[in-house]
Design an enzyme around this catalytic site. Structure first.
Site, mmCIF file in Angstrom:
data_model
loop_
_atom_site.group_PDB
_atom_site.id
_atom_site.type_symbol
_atom_site.label_atom_id
_atom_site.label_comp_id
_atom_site.label_asym_id
_atom_site.label_seq_id
_atom_site.Cartn_x
_atom_site.Cartn_y
_atom_site.Cartn_z
ATOM 1 N N HIS A 8 47.062 70.645 15.850
ATOM 2 C CA HIS A 8 47.768 70.740 14.572
ATOM 3 C C HIS A 8 47.138 69.802 13.560
ATOM 4 O O HIS A 8 46.292 68.985 13.882
ATOM 5 C CB HIS A 8 49.273 70.463 14.740
ATOM 6 C CG HIS A 8 49.622 69.041 15.066
ATOM 7 N ND1 HIS A 8 50.890 68.543 14.912
ATOM 8 C CD2 HIS A 8 48.897 68.009 15.538
ATOM 9 C CE1 HIS A 8 50.925 67.272 15.281
ATOM 10 N NE2 HIS A 8 49.735 66.931 15.664
ATOM 11 N N CYS B 204 46.221 62.027 11.394
ATOM 12 C CA CYS B 204 46.846 63.333 11.670
ATOM 13 C C CYS B 204 46.577 64.348 10.561
ATOM 14 O O CYS B 204 46.894 65.528 10.709
ATOM 15 C CB CYS B 204 48.345 63.162 11.885
ATOM 16 S SG CYS B 204 48.727 62.165 13.327
ATOM 17 N N HIS C 249 43.637 68.241 15.190
ATOM 18 C CA HIS C 249 43.539 67.384 16.368
ATOM 19 C C HIS C 249 44.570 67.890 17.367
ATOM 20 O O HIS C 249 45.492 68.622 17.000
ATOM 21 C CB HIS C 249 43.775 65.905 16.009
ATOM 22 C CG HIS C 249 45.175 65.613 15.588
ATOM 23 N ND1 HIS C 249 45.638 65.883 14.321
ATOM 24 C CD2 HIS C 249 46.217 65.102 16.276
ATOM 25 C CE1 HIS C 249 46.913 65.535 14.237
ATOM 26 N NE2 HIS C 249 47.295 65.063 15.406
ATOM 27 N N HIS D 195 47.112 67.619 21.087
ATOM 28 C CA HIS D 195 47.995 66.826 21.945
ATOM 29 C C HIS D 195 48.269 67.604 23.222
ATOM 30 O O HIS D 195 48.283 68.833 23.233
ATOM 31 C CB HIS D 195 49.337 66.557 21.265
ATOM 32 C CG HIS D 195 49.248 65.674 20.072
ATOM 33 N ND1 HIS D 195 49.101 64.311 20.151
ATOM 34 C CD2 HIS D 195 49.270 65.968 18.751
ATOM 35 C CE1 HIS D 195 49.046 63.801 18.924
ATOM 36 N NE2 HIS D 195 49.142 64.784 18.053
ATOM 37 N N ASP E 267 50.893 77.315 23.781
ATOM 38 C CA ASP E 267 49.842 76.726 24.593
ATOM 39 C C ASP E 267 48.451 77.188 24.144
ATOM 40 O O ASP E 267 48.208 78.384 23.963
ATOM 41 C CB ASP E 267 50.036 77.050 26.075
ATOM 42 C CG ASP E 267 49.130 76.233 26.975
ATOM 43 O OD1 ASP E 267 48.922 75.034 26.686
ATOM 44 O OD2 ASP E 267 48.623 76.781 27.978
ATOM 45 N N HIS E 268 47.559 76.207 23.969
ATOM 46 C CA HIS E 268 46.180 76.440 23.532
ATOM 47 C C HIS E 268 46.126 77.179 22.194
ATOM 48 O O HIS E 268 45.280 78.043 21.980
ATOM 49 C CB HIS E 268 45.361 77.152 24.616
ATOM 50 C CG HIS E 268 45.001 76.231 25.732
ATOM 51 N ND1 HIS E 268 45.880 75.935 26.755
ATOM 52 C CD2 HIS E 268 43.888 75.508 25.966
ATOM 53 C CE1 HIS E 268 45.307 75.082 27.573
ATOM 54 N NE2 HIS E 268 44.098 74.795 27.121
ATOM 55 N N GLU F 53 54.967 63.870 22.332
ATOM 56 C CA GLU F 53 53.682 64.145 21.701
ATOM 57 C C GLU F 53 52.595 63.292 22.361
ATOM 58 O O GLU F 53 51.456 63.720 22.519
ATOM 59 C CB GLU F 53 53.756 63.866 20.202
ATOM 60 C CG GLU F 53 52.529 64.334 19.448
ATOM 61 C CD GLU F 53 52.716 64.220 17.953
ATOM 62 O OE1 GLU F 53 52.836 65.271 17.296
ATOM 63 O OE2 GLU F 53 52.744 63.082 17.439
#
Length: 136
Positions: free
Chosen positions: A15, A34, A40, A42, A80-81, A125
């Site tokens: 994100h 961020c 980037h 998480h 996811d991904h 996070e």
């Protein structure tokens, strides 16, 4: 008697925290690293807690297989991904902060649960930064 059952899950997602209506400089001041225009990622850890009465016939608050399937369809398959800003419709106009992600997960999951069950979402996070949301 009310009992809370919980299930852990995880997803990996990228994100960028920024507001489209702010300058890069203001975004950089508020969101720092961020705000990276290249995004980037998480490794999010999720705890989904469901509270309710124990069913006298089954002994369950909720069948954990049912809860697992809801988490898979509403969270893991959806996030996811993925690049949350680009690939997830809920964040098209919503900054994908941990707070907002937790609320979105809550809203997606709450509609799949029986109305007599309470839901709480805890989203990590990082191992040290996490948020909790229970629909307030």
């Amino acid at each position: 008697m009310k009992v809370t059952v919980s299930r852990k899950a995880h997803f990996n997602a990228a994100h960028r925290l920024y507001r489209k209506d702010w300058s890069f400089e203001k975004n950089d001041t508020v969101f720092g690293k961020c705000n990276n225009p290249n995004f980037h990622g998480h490794n999010y850890e999720l705890i989904v807690s469901v509270t309710g009465e124990i069913d006298v016939e089954t002994g369950y608050v909720i069948d954990m297989k049912v809860l697992k399937d809801i988490i898979k369809s509403e969270v893991e398959d959806a996030f996811d991904h993925k690049n949350l800003n680009v690939e997830v419709a809920e964040f098209k106009n919503l900054n994908p902060t941990a707070e907002n992600i937790a609320v979105v997960i809550y809203d997606k999951m709450k509609s799949k649960l029986d109305s007599n069950l309470d839901l709480e979402i805890t989203l990590y996070e990082t191992p040290r930064n996490f948020v909790t949301y229970a629909g307030d």
